[in-house]
Design a protein around this motif. Structure first.
Motif, PDB file in Angstrom:
ATOM      1  N   SER A 250       0.846  -1.192   0.000  1.00  0.00           N
ATOM      2  CA  SER A 250       0.000   0.000   0.000  1.00  0.00           C
ATOM      3  C   SER A 250       0.885   1.247   0.000  1.00  0.00           C
ATOM      4  N   HIS A 251       0.255   2.401  -0.351  1.00  0.00           N
ATOM      5  CA  HIS A 251       0.937   3.684  -0.349  1.00  0.00           C
ATOM      6  C   HIS A 251       0.128   4.662   0.476  1.00  0.00           C
ATOM      7  N   SER A 252       0.811   5.547   1.181  1.00  0.00           N
ATOM      8  CA  SER A 252       0.112   6.610   1.898  1.00  0.00           C
ATOM      9  C   SER A 252      -0.243   7.721   0.917  1.00  0.00           C
ATOM     10  N   TRP A 253      -1.247   8.546   1.250  1.00  0.00           N
ATOM     11  CA  TRP A 253      -1.676   9.651   0.381  1.00  0.00           C
ATOM     12  C   TRP A 253      -0.519  10.623   0.111  1.00  0.00           C
ATOM     13  N   ALA A 254       0.307  10.860   1.124  1.00  0.00           N
ATOM     14  CA  ALA A 254       1.394  11.822   0.979  1.00  0.00           C
ATOM     15  C   ALA A 254       2.469  11.333   0.011  1.00  0.00           C
ATOM     16  N   SER A 255       2.597   9.993  -0.145  1.00  0.00           N
ATOM     17  CA  SER A 255       3.664   9.460  -0.989  1.00  0.00           C
ATOM     18  C   SER A 255       3.271   9.370  -2.463  1.00  0.00           C
ATOM     19  N   ILE A 256       2.001   9.674  -2.787  1.00  0.00           N
ATOM     20  CA  ILE A 256       1.526   9.560  -4.182  1.00  0.00           C
ATOM     21  C   ILE A 256       1.875  10.835  -4.931  1.00  0.00           C
ATOM     22  N   LYS A 259      -1.028  13.521  -7.761  1.00  0.00           N
ATOM     23  CA  LYS A 259      -2.430  13.456  -7.302  1.00  0.00           C
ATOM     24  C   LYS A 259      -3.083  14.835  -7.467  1.00  0.00           C
ATOM     25  N   THR A 262      -7.009  18.747  -4.747  1.00  0.00           N
ATOM     26  CA  THR A 262      -8.011  18.474  -3.710  1.00  0.00           C
ATOM     27  C   THR A 262      -8.618  17.118  -3.968  1.00  0.00           C
ATOM     28  N   PHE A 263      -8.998  16.462  -2.864  1.00  0.00           N
ATOM     29  CA  PHE A 263      -9.611  15.139  -2.976  1.00  0.00           C
ATOM     30  C   PHE A 263     -11.024  15.298  -3.565  1.00  0.00           C
TER      31      PHE A 263
END
Length: 414
Positions: A250-256, A259, A262-263
């Motif tokens: 898995s990947h954290s949101w910060a590591s993507i 992106k 805004t979500f």
């Protein structure tokens, strides 16, 4: 007499006998080329008259020859359009052939040419459209209608072709071993050899229908048949990635990377109104920019749908218009429309509708082409919203007739 034969020396041959013989040798018609001026009907807008150019014609075995331009007078215009026919008339009783005008019926069709076997025989040269109130016959009011004598079929070589051929003259060329005809400019093959290279509109590549080939029919195939199912170890594979694909992770949101800023927001909805700058992919029933029902207060507009699916208001104010001028619509053109009831053809995924009422666009195009819609150069639909404008001419014409009749009744009563 029961039997007869003619013509022979020292024998009287009657007019009817000669006519019967000659009509088997040549059709009735204008003698000349289809693109020539022989006995052509013309007009120049100088008055209620037309002109017939010089020429030669054959009518039921009799000859007519004119060496000068002849002028024919056209009767005064009526309250409705009519079509007069210009003819050459053979009158055996008078022993002559002459030009004549067959006056048409106002609001009706042109009178047909009379063609009997022994009495009057008329050859039509053209029609003249006489518009209501007109005081002259313009060039475009003349409708071409000449019929021509048949062209003889001959045979020749390329060097002995006819020196002055007529359009459609046909013959067999012994040099080329082919039938050819004169198209007005060149000798053209009647049945040219068709090859892939001279076919117009052919596809860039040939797309064969689904089919199969035997292995021995295939050219350029490998020397060995493709092997049956088998496996390779990792070391024998070329072009493989430097490292084996990683296991589940898995990947954290910060590591993507890459992106969005805004979500995406959670599920929500908007009112049925579109906001400024919004667009619609296509004007179909599922993407209307407003609810179907008319409710509440405000101004409502009829809309047009452009060819690209965009909407636009149907505006009529003078502030949106320029170069405004009267446009005359002939009442007879509107009255010629034919209301019909029909069944619409079924389309893929949709059944055909039964019992629809309307008009046929191709029929409307003949009299009111300005209310016809075209798609890719072909007749497609009708501007039914403009029918009301066309009907105004009928109403105004009837109103004028009613007032004239009331005035006449008033005078008769007095």
């Amino acid at each position: 007499m029961a039997k007869s034969s003619y013509p022979f020396d020292s024998q009287a041959t009657t007019e009817s006998q000669y006519s019967r013989l000659f009509r088997e040798l040549q059709d009735s018609g204008v003698v000349g080329s289809a693109d020539g001026p022989d006995l052509k009907v013309t007009a120049d807008g100088s008055g209620m008259k037309v002109f017939v150019q010089p020429g030669f014609a054959i009518l039921r075995g009799h000859a007519f020859f004119s060496t000068a331009v002849e002028t024919l007078n056209i009767a005064a215009a009526d309250s409705a359009e009519r079509r007069d026919r210009i003819v050459l008339r053979l009158d055996p009783a008078a022993n002559r052939i002459d030009l004549a005008v067959l006056k048409g019926v106002p609001g009706g069709d042109a009178i047909g040419a009379t063609q009997t076997d022994t009495d009057i025989f008329e050859l039509s040269l053209g029609l003249v459209r006489v518009s209501p109130g007109s005081t002259n016959i313009s060039a475009d009011a003349v409708i071409e209608g000449r019929r021509y004598c048949g062209s003889r079929i001959g045979t020749w070589t390329t060097s002995t072709r006819p020196a002055a051929p007529r359009v459609s003259q046909l013959g067999f060329n012994r040099s080329t071993k082919a039938w050819e005809y004169w198209d007005g400019t060149n000798w053209a093959d009647l049945a040219p050899t068709v090859t892939w290279s001279n076919i117009s509109g052919r596809p860039a590549t040939f797309a064969p229908a689904p089919h199969s080939h035997a292995w021995e029919e295939i050219a350029g195939k490998p020397s060995l048949f493709p092997p049956s199912g088998h496996a390779h170890d990792w070391n024998s594979i070329t072009g493989k990635p430097e490292s084996y694909p990683p296991s589940s992770h898995s990947h954290s949101w910060a590591s993507i990377t890459g992106k969005p800023g805004t979500f995406p927001p959670s599920g929500h909805s908007h009112s049925s109104y579109l906001q400024a700058g919004d667009t619609i992919a296509w004007a179909n029933g599922s993407k209307q920019p407003h609810s179907r029902g008319v409710s509440g207060s405000g101004t409502y507009y009829a809309v047009w749908v452009r060819g690209d699916g965009g909407f636009c208001r149907n505006t009529s104010s003078i502030k949106f218009k320029e170069n405004v001028r009267d446009y005359e619509v002939a009442p007879d053109d509107v009255l010629a429309l034919r209301p019909v009831i029909y069944d619409r053809k079924a389309e893929e995924g949709e059944p055909g509708r039964k019992g629809e009422v309307g008009l046929i666009a191709e029929e409307v195009e003949k009299t009111l082409p300005w209310i016809v819609n075209y798609l890719d150069g072909e007749v497609d639909g009708l501007r039914y919203d403009l029918l009301g404008v066309a009907l105004l001419s009928v109403v105004q014409d009837q109103e004028a007739r009613i007032k004239a009749l009331e005035a006449q009744i008033g005078r008769l009563s007095a």
